[in-house]
Motif scaffolding. Structure first.
Motif, mmCIF file in Angstrom:
data_model
loop_
_atom_site.group_PDB
_atom_site.id
_atom_site.type_symbol
_atom_site.label_atom_id
_atom_site.label_comp_id
_atom_site.label_asym_id
_atom_site.label_seq_id
_atom_site.Cartn_x
_atom_site.Cartn_y
_atom_site.Cartn_z
ATOM 1 N N THR A 89 0.827 -1.206 0.000
ATOM 2 C CA THR A 89 0.000 0.000 0.000
ATOM 3 C C THR A 89 0.864 1.260 0.000
ATOM 4 O O THR A 89 0.631 2.202 -0.769
ATOM 5 C CB THR A 89 -0.930 -0.001 1.226
ATOM 6 N N GLN A 93 1.444 4.040 -3.289
ATOM 7 C CA GLN A 93 0.967 5.416 -3.122
ATOM 8 C C GLN A 93 2.084 6.434 -3.077
ATOM 9 O O GLN A 93 1.902 7.574 -3.532
ATOM 10 C CB GLN A 93 0.130 5.524 -1.846
ATOM 11 N N TRP A 94 3.242 6.067 -2.525
ATOM 12 C CA TRP A 94 4.282 7.055 -2.277
ATOM 13 C C TRP A 94 5.586 6.653 -2.964
ATOM 14 O O TRP A 94 5.935 5.484 -3.043
ATOM 15 C CB TRP A 94 4.547 7.209 -0.773
ATOM 16 N N LYS A 173 -6.855 2.200 -9.926
ATOM 17 C CA LYS A 173 -7.638 2.792 -8.846
ATOM 18 C C LYS A 173 -8.830 3.548 -9.424
ATOM 19 O O LYS A 173 -8.814 3.993 -10.569
ATOM 20 C CB LYS A 173 -6.776 3.745 -8.020
ATOM 21 N N ASP A 175 -10.746 6.727 -8.148
ATOM 22 C CA ASP A 175 -10.676 7.767 -7.119
ATOM 23 C C ASP A 175 -12.036 8.217 -6.612
ATOM 24 O O ASP A 175 -12.152 8.683 -5.476
ATOM 25 C CB ASP A 175 -9.926 8.993 -7.667
ATOM 26 N N TRP A 192 -9.664 3.965 3.995
ATOM 27 C CA TRP A 192 -8.955 2.727 3.697
ATOM 28 C C TRP A 192 -9.666 1.532 4.331
ATOM 29 O O TRP A 192 -9.824 0.489 3.687
ATOM 30 C CB TRP A 192 -7.523 2.814 4.235
ATOM 31 N N SER A 289 -2.346 3.539 -11.117
ATOM 32 C CA SER A 289 -1.777 4.154 -9.917
ATOM 33 C C SER A 289 -0.333 4.575 -10.181
ATOM 34 O O SER A 289 0.452 3.814 -10.751
ATOM 35 C CB SER A 289 -1.802 3.166 -8.741
ATOM 36 N N PRO A 291 2.881 6.233 -7.975
ATOM 37 C CA PRO A 291 3.370 6.723 -6.673
ATOM 38 C C PRO A 291 3.714 8.211 -6.756
ATOM 39 O O PRO A 291 4.300 8.666 -7.742
ATOM 40 C CB PRO A 291 4.623 5.874 -6.421
#
Length: 567
Positions: A89, A93-94, A173, A175, A192, A289, A291
Motif C-alpha cells: 500500500t 501510493q508514495w 484505482k 478515485d 482505507w 496508480s 506513486p
C-alpha cells in the motif's frame, strides 16, 4: 464421434493429461492410499489401521510436529500478510528514496531457497554467531530461537507473496469512491478501512493463501534450525521418518495426509470467503496508480525501508558472506580467512560432485519440463479439449503440495518390484530426481508460457493448417519462433529452481549421489557453518553465472537497424 475425440487437439490433450497424472496426481494419490492400505505398494493388500490417523494426537513427536506447523503457518500468515499488504500500500501510493530496492528485495527473497535464508539467520543468531562475535549482542540467540522468533523470521521471508498480490491489485484505482467518502467526512484511515480494504479482500486472501501454503510446506527452515534448536514440523518429521531405522512409511503417510489436509482446508476457507461477494469495481474512470512524492515523511520512509532491507536481506545474505570469510578464535573474537573456500576443493571435496550432479539434474528437468509445459500451455490456449480445465488444475497442484509429500509419493510409485522387469525402477537412480523436479517446475513453466502463448493469434495456425502444414510444422514454424524468449525464460526459471530444491532431493537422492543443496545442508547439520556458507556462495555464483550465460546465448538478440536517408 471417435475422430472428434482423437483429433489433434484432443489427442494432445489426452497425452498431456496422462503425463500430468503420472507426474503429479498419481504420487499425491499414492500418499493418501498409503494411509488406507499401508502395504499396497509393497505387495500387502491388508486394510490399514485407520486409528493411526488419531495417533497424531497421542504420539508426542507427531502431535508436536502438527502443533508447531499450525502455529508457524497461522502466525506467519497473519504477520506476513499484514507486513506485505502494508508495504504494498505504501509503495503504490508514495515514492521515496530506495523504493526500487524494496522491489528488488522482494524478488530476491522469492527466488532464494528458504534453507539459505534460514541458515543465514542461524549463523547470525547462534550462541557463538555473528551477533555475539561482532556486536556483542547476547540476547539475540534467546530472542530468535523461540516459536515467536521463528514466526518473525518466517514472516520476513514470506511477506513477498502478500506484497506482490496486493501490489498487483493496486495497479488500478477508482478515485471517485474515496473522494465520495472524504466528502462525507471520512478520514484517510476510515476510507482505507471501509472502502479500499474490503475491495482488496481477494488480493489479501490470495496473498495469505500463498504465504500459508509456502510456510506449512517449508522444509528448509526446520532443516536448518534443527542444527541449533529443536522445532519439529510436519515436513521435517516426514523426512526423519524416512531416515530412521526401520523406515516409518506409516508415519510419513499419516503426517503427509495431515499436511495435505491443512492446505485443502485453507483453500476451502478462501473460496468460502470470496464466493458470495463481488469485487468488480473497475470502470472507465479507472486510472493507473502512480506513486507520488509525499509532502512530508519522505526520509522517514526511506530510513524505515533501509531497516527493513537490512532485516530481510542484509542479515541472511550478509551472514553467509561474513561466515564464509571469517574464523572464530574463541574469546579473542574472529579473523578473516579463505580457508573455508579452500576446503571446498581439498581431497576431492563433495562440492564439485554435488554441484555437477545438481546442474545435470536441473538441466534435464528444465528440458523435460519445458517440453511438458509447452504442450500444457498449447492445450490450455488453442485446443478445444473438453478436460482442459482439469489440465489447468492439475498443472497447479504441485505448487500447493509440499516437496516432501511429492517425494514420498514418488517413492511409493517408482519403488515397485515389477518396474525392474521393464527397466523403469527409478527409485535410487538420478532419473527420479529429474521427474520430481519436472513436477515442481511445471506450474512456473506453464504460467510463463501460457501468458506468452495467449498473444499468438489463433488465425496464424488456422491459416497454416489450411495451406497443408501439419501439427508439428505449425508448432515449429509459428509458435516456437514467436515464443523463443518466453521459452528461454521459463527454462532458466525451472533450471534455477531445480538446482536448489532441498526438499525432494533430500528424500530422493540416490546413495553416493550428493547434490548441491544436500551437501550444503549436511555441512550445516554438522555445524560446519563456514564450509556451508562458502559452498552456498560458490554454488550460487556458479548457478547464476550459468543462467546469465545461457540467457545471453539463447535469447533473441536485438538487431539495430540503421536509419536510411534514401528517399
Amino acid at each position: 464421434m471417435i475422430n472428434r475425440i482423437f483429433a489433434y487437439g484432443n489427442r494432445t490433450g489426452w497425452l498431456v493429461l496422462a503425463v500430468l497424472v503420472l507426474l503429479i496426481l498419481l504420487p499425491l494419490a499414492a500418499v493418501i492410499i498409503q494411509v488406507l492400505l499401508p502395504g499396497v505398494f509393497f505387495g500387502n493388500w491388508e486394510l490399514g489401521d485407520l486409528s493411526l490417523l488419531l495417533d497424531v494426537f497421542k504420539r508426542p513427536l507427531w502431535y508436536q510436529s502438527l502443533k508447531n506447523t499450525v502455529l508457524l503457518g497461522v502466525g506467519t500468515t497473519i504477520f506476513a500478510t499484514i507486513l506485505g499488504g502494508a508495504l504494498a500500500t505504501v509503495r503504490s501510493q508514495w515514492s521515496f528514496p530506495g523504493a526500487k530496492l524494496l522491489d528488488m528485495a522482494v524478488w530476491l527473497l522469492i527466488i532464494t531457497p528458504s534453507f539459505i535464508l534460514a541458515q543465514g539467520w542461524v549463523m547470525f543468531a547462534a550462541s557463538s554467531g555473528l551477533a555475539k562475535q561482532w556486536l556483542g549482542w547476547d540476547w539475540v540467540h534467546s530472542a530468535v530461537f523461540t516459536p515467536v522468533g521463528l514466526i518473525a523470521i518466517m514472516s520476513l521471508s514470506k511477506f513477498p507473496f502478500a506484497y506482490l498480490a496486493v501490489h498487483s491489485a493496486l495497479e488500478w484505482k477508482v478515485d471517485r469512491l474515496g473522494e465520495a467518502a472524504r466528502l462525507n467526512g471520512g478520514r484517510p484511515w476510515t476510507v482505507w478501512r471501509t472502502i479500499q480494504m474490503p475491495l482488496l479482500l481477494p488480493a489479501y486472501c490470495s496473498g495469505a493463501m500463498l504465504v500459508f501454503m509456502d510456510t506449512v510446506g517449508d522444509f528448509g527452515l526446520p532443516a536448518s534450525i534443527a542444527a541449533v534448536f529443536r522445532f519439529p514440523t510436519l515436513p521435517y518429521s516426514i523426512y526423519s521418518a524416512l531416515y530412521t531405522s526401520p523406515i516409518r512409511f506409516d508415519m510419513a503417510g499419516v503426517l503427509s495426509f495431515y499436511l495435505v489436509l491443512m492446505i485443502a482446508l485453507a483453500m476451502s476457507v478462501q473460496f468460502y470467503v470470496l464466493r458470495k461477494s463481488r469485487f468488480d469495481f473497475l470502470n472507465s474512470r479507472a486510472t493507473r496508480s502512480e506513486p507520488r512524492q509525499p509532502t512530508r515523511g519522505k526520509w522517514g520512509m526511506a530510513a524505515g525501508n533501509v531497516v527493513l532491507l537490512l532485516l530481510v536481506a542484509g542479515i541472511p545474505f550478509g551472514s553467509n558472506l561474513m561466515t564464509s570469510i571469517t574464523r572464530s578464535n574463541g574469546s579473542a573474537g574472529a579473523s578473516f580467512t579463505l580457508d573455508h573456500y579452500r576446503k571446498l576443493f581439498e581431497n576431492g571435496g563433495q562440492l564439485t560432485g554435488g554441484l555437477v550432479h545438481s546442474l545435470e539434474i536441473a538441466a534435464g528437468a528444465a528440458l523435460v519440463g519445458l517440453l511438458v509445459g509447452f504442450f500444457v500451455s498449447y492445450v490450455l490456449t488453442f485446443s478445444r479439449f473438453a478436460l482442459k480445465q482439469t489440465v489447468d488444475v492439475i498443472s497447479l497442484i504441485s505448487l500447493a503440495v509440499p516437496g516432501v509429500v511429492l517425494g514420498i509419493g514418488y517413492i511409493f510409485i517408482w519403488n515397485q518390484a515389477w518396474l525392474e522387469r521393464i527397466g523403469l525402477l527409478l527409485y535410487g537412480k538420478p532419473g527420479i530426481l529429474i521427474l520430481a523436479s519436472v513436477a515442481g517446475a511445471i506450474p512456473v513453466i506453464t504460467r510463463v508460457l501460457t501468458g506468452a502463448m495467449a498473444k499468438v493469434p489463433a488465425g496464424l495456425l488456422s491459416a497454416a493448417q489450411m495451406q497443408g502444414a501439419g501439427f508439428g510444422r505449425r508448432l515449429a514454424t509459428i509458435v516456437v519462433p514467436l515464443l523463443r524468449s518466453a521459452l528461454v525464460s521459463a527454462g532458466l526459471a525451472a533450471f534455477g529452481a531445480a538446482v536448489f530444491d532441498l526438499a525432494t532431493t533430500s528424500i530422493l537422492f540416490p546413495p553416493n549421489f550428493m547434490t548441491l543443496p544436500v551437501v550444503i545442508n549436511k555441512a550445516f547439520e554438522d555445524l560446519k557453518f563456514g564450509y556451508a556458507a562458502a559452498a552456498t556462495l560458490t554454488g550460487g555464483g556458479v548457478v547464476i553465472a550459468t543462467i546469465m550465460l545461457f540467457e545471453w546465448l539463447l535469447k533473441p538478440k536485438k538487431i539495430k537497424r540503421a536509419r536510411s536517408d534514401a528517399r
